[in-house]
Design an enzyme around this catalytic site. Structure first.
Site, PDB file in Angstrom:
ATOM      1  N   ASP A 244      -2.742  -1.448   4.078  1.00 62.74           N
ATOM      2  CA  ASP A 244      -1.960  -2.290   2.673  1.00 62.74           C
ATOM      3  C   ASP A 244      -0.345  -1.478   2.979  1.00 62.74           C
ATOM      4  O   ASP A 244       0.700  -2.335   2.801  1.00 62.74           O
ATOM      5  CB  ASP A 244      -1.962  -2.051   1.537  1.00 62.74           C
ATOM      6  CG  ASP A 244      -2.847  -0.353   1.307  1.00 62.74           C
ATOM      7  OD1 ASP A 244      -2.488   0.500   2.177  1.00 62.74           O
ATOM      8  OD2 ASP A 244      -2.418   0.155   0.037  1.00 62.74           O
ATOM      9  N   THR A 272      -7.301   0.047   7.975  1.00 61.48           N
ATOM     10  CA  THR A 272      -8.054   0.748   7.240  1.00 61.48           C
ATOM     11  C   THR A 272      -8.865   1.509   6.846  1.00 61.48           C
ATOM     12  O   THR A 272      -9.626   0.421   6.824  1.00 61.48           O
ATOM     13  CB  THR A 272      -7.361   0.357   5.781  1.00 61.48           C
ATOM     14  OG1 THR A 272      -8.108   1.166   4.608  1.00 61.48           O
ATOM     15  CG2 THR A 272      -8.599  -0.576   5.276  1.00 61.48           C
ATOM     16  N   ASP A 274     -11.241   2.719   4.776  1.00 61.25           N
ATOM     17  CA  ASP A 274     -11.290   2.420   3.692  1.00 61.25           C
ATOM     18  C   ASP A 274     -11.924   1.555   2.994  1.00 61.25           C
ATOM     19  O   ASP A 274     -12.534   1.530   2.371  1.00 61.25           O
ATOM     20  CB  ASP A 274     -10.177   3.015   2.303  1.00 61.25           C
ATOM     21  CG  ASP A 274     -10.035   4.503   2.288  1.00 61.25           C
ATOM     22  OD1 ASP A 274     -10.876   5.325   2.818  1.00 61.25           O
ATOM     23  OD2 ASP A 274      -9.893   5.282   1.761  1.00 61.25           O
ATOM     24  N   MET A 317     -14.515   9.623   3.297  1.00 59.27           N
ATOM     25  CA  MET A 317     -13.545   9.180   2.665  1.00 59.27           C
ATOM     26  C   MET A 317     -13.430   8.307   2.121  1.00 59.27           C
ATOM     27  O   MET A 317     -14.561   7.069   1.684  1.00 59.27           O
ATOM     28  CB  MET A 317     -12.851   8.563   3.807  1.00 59.27           C
ATOM     29  CG  MET A 317     -11.488  10.037   4.649  1.00 59.27           C
ATOM     30  SD  MET A 317     -10.832   9.264   6.436  1.00 59.27           S
ATOM     31  CE  MET A 317      -9.775  10.482   6.463  1.00 59.27           C
ATOM     32  N   ARG A 319     -10.259   6.731  -0.720  1.00 63.88           N
ATOM     33  CA  ARG A 319      -8.922   7.810  -1.783  1.00 63.88           C
ATOM     34  C   ARG A 319      -9.274   7.159  -3.203  1.00 63.88           C
ATOM     35  O   ARG A 319      -9.210   6.994  -4.337  1.00 63.88           O
ATOM     36  CB  ARG A 319      -7.438   7.480  -0.915  1.00 63.88           C
ATOM     37  CG  ARG A 319      -6.275   8.019  -1.758  1.00 63.88           C
ATOM     38  CD  ARG A 319      -4.898   7.158  -1.423  1.00 63.88           C
ATOM     39  NE  ARG A 319      -4.696   8.371  -0.150  1.00 63.88           N
ATOM     40  CZ  ARG A 319      -4.713   9.406  -0.456  1.00 63.88           C
ATOM     41  NH1 ARG A 319      -4.281  10.469  -1.688  1.00 63.88           N
ATOM     42  NH2 ARG A 319      -4.616  10.288   0.517  1.00 63.88           N
TER      43      ARG A 319
END
Length: 552
Positions: A244, A272, A274, A317, A319
């Site tokens: 992002d 990403t 995530d 992972m 965040r």
């Protein structure tokens, strides 16, 4: 001409993209639009509906929106002809490509679009759509004039090399482009490092390796220097692979290129691990990350099961978004508790985490806990947190919640003196992101890369290539960067996890009500009644577009 509003007027200049879209939906549902306005020399020609645009030709901050009958909305991507007149076009070389000779329809129809929401009520408006990706009949580049470059930014992710390889292969073998450069070391490589010449021979086997052959870095975004370098090198197609933050940088680069009136494509490929990029079904590398995470969970389960009162704790992972932890937990079926950033929990007292761990150990003799790296950060003491510290990409620096909660569990049982525990902490985070992509991600990365190349050659720019409801699309940058994709803990997918682990939600009734209120209110309520609140992992108003990657 039936104009919904004038983009340059003082009354609309300060409206957000959401407000603009909301006004369009209201207008299109209350009356039939019977006009067509367009930008530059390239109108949109629908076959069965009327449309209008909401974008001034010199204002890149306004979304390019096309509306039609029955609440149809197309959130379109920019095109060269929006700001550069009288461009030459060429026949697409794919029509002479032997590989495509078996295809019944070479090119994507001009009217093709993909709905963002596919679960609707019988009276629902048609809703938001994105332009379908794929080759067009006319292209805006002659093969010999193309000077393309590829850059990778941010953290590592499985599939990066596959995307690089397929961009090069698509340009070479589909469009006859022979000049492709690799930018070394992320954004700062545009002005601080040398380029790497990329050919099919150079990239032939790179998909078998993890990481990125181009190198990567965080930060280093200097818009003027980057665009100056693009202009000086004669580059006219820029492929930017990143998350992002990287896509935000790509959006700024596009705006500067447009301001200068350059015939340069800026195309993003979302990356990403995530899975926290909105709108798209999933990001490449996510499937591989989930698969690799299970190896760590299996190891933790073996360790915990092999000793008395064994606890296996795995940090993954995530965040701000707990998708890896959630899907790895569902896939494993060996996890007794999954903790993610979106789901608050507490440690002590009745119904707390420590009490649940003690209960599980008494009943089963062992336990496996999965925790995402961003979970429980609010519980860390003020002295341990790094509230105001950020990395070069602007991400908040997090403390190691795995080590912290491991020590907390040990201290709790030491105080209780009721049982001796044997805890093993496994942190596979950087191992997971450094592996090559699996078969599923290799296929997905190939489709993303090919779609980006098709869009660039067709003159589209300022877009991200992404999968929406199983279809390749071109998504405008502003939709990709407007917010982060997060797990909705009042969604059926999270309920499936809770039923799998049998863990408590660790939420009070007040927490659930607040979460539902936030989800339903959001920025706006566009579509459907409140009964649509949970729809394929999405809130009814589309504020939280969280896709269930493998949900039924």
């Amino acid at each position: 001409m039936d104009s919904i509003f004038a983009p340059k007027s003082s009354s609309t200049s300060s409206l957000s993209s959401s407000a603009l879209l909301s006004r369009f939906l209201e207008a299109s549902s209350s009356r039939k639009i019977s006009s067509l306005t367009f930008i530059g020399s390239r109108p949109f020609r629908p076959s069965s509906y009327s449309t209008t645009f909401a974008m001034a030709s010199n204002d890149v901050s306004k979304p390019k929106i096309i509306t039609g009958d029955f609440g149809y909305v197309l959130e379109d991507v920019p095109h060269f002809t929006d700001y550069i007149p009288d461009l030459s076009t060429y026949s697409n070389p794919l029509q002479d490509n032997p590989a495509f000779s078996v295809v019944k329809q070479y090119f994507v129809h001009v009217d093709d679009s993909v709905p963002q929401k596919i679960v609707v009520h019988k009276d629902s408006p048609r809703g938001i759509h994105f332009r379908r990706a794929g080759p067009r009949q006319k292209v805006y580049f002659d093969s010999d004039e193309v000077q393309a470059c590829i850059v990778t930014c941010g953290g590592l992710c499985p599939g990066l090399n596959t995307v690089i390889r397929e961009i090069v292969y698509s340009l070479y073998h589909m469009y006859g482009v022979t000049t492709v450069l690799g930018i070394d070391g992320g954004y700062r490589g545009f002005y601080a490092r040398n380029t790497i010449a990329l050919t099919p021979k150079v990239v032939n086997d790179i998909h078998k390796r993890g990481g990125t052959i181009l190198g990567t870095s965080r930060g280093g975004h200097d818009t003027s220097k980057i665009v100056d370098s693009i202009q000086d090198r004669g580059i006219n197609q820029v492929y930017i692979i990143g998350g992002d933050g990287t896509q935000k940088g790509a959006s700024v680069i596009f705006e500067e290129i447009r301001r200068r009136g350059l015939k340069v494509v800026v195309a993003g490929i979302p990356k990403t691990i995530d899975n926290d990029i909105p709108v798209i079904d999933k990001s490449f590398g996510f499937d591989t990350a989930v698969e690799e995470a299970q190896r760590a969970i299996n190891a933790a389960h073996v360790e915990a099961e092999s000793v008395e009162n064994g606890i296996g704790l795995v940090k993954l992972m995530g965040r701000y978004s707990g998708f890896i932890a959630m899907y790895a937990t569902l896939a494993s079926r060996d996890v007794d508790c999954c903790l993610i950033p979106e789901s608050p929990f507490y440690l002590d007292g009745k119904g707390g985490l420590f009490e649940y761990i003690e209960k599980q150990l008494k009943e089963n003799g062992h336990m496996v806990i999965v925790i995402a790296e961003g979970a429980g950060q609010e519980l860390l003491s003020e002295s341990m947190q790094s509230r105001n510290q950020q990395d070069a990409s602007g991400n908040k620096l997090l403390q190691d919640v795995g080590l912290w909660i491991s020590q907390g569990i040990k201290d709790y049982f030491s105080r209780q003196k009721t049982m001796a525990i044997n805890l093993k902490y496994i942190d596979p985070t950087y191992m997971i992101r450094a592996v090559p992509s699996n078969a599923s991600d290799n296929v997905y990365s190939t489709l993303l890369a090919q779609s980006a190349v098709h869009g660039a050659m067709a003159g589209y720019t300022g877009f991200t290539s992404g999968l929406v409801n199983g279809r390749q699309t071109y998504i405008p940058f502003y939709r990709i960067i407007e917010k982060q994709n997060k797990v909705v803990i009042t969604d059926r997918m999270w309920a499936r996890l809770l039923s799998s682990t049998n863990q408590p939600s660790f939420m009070s009734d007040k927490d659930v009500i607040e979460d539902k209120t936030e989800c339903i209110s959001g920025e706006k309520k566009e579509e459907g009644p409140a009964t649509q609140f949970l729809d394929n992992g999405n809130c009814a108003d589309g504020v939280l577009e969280n896709k269930e990657v493998s949900s039924v």
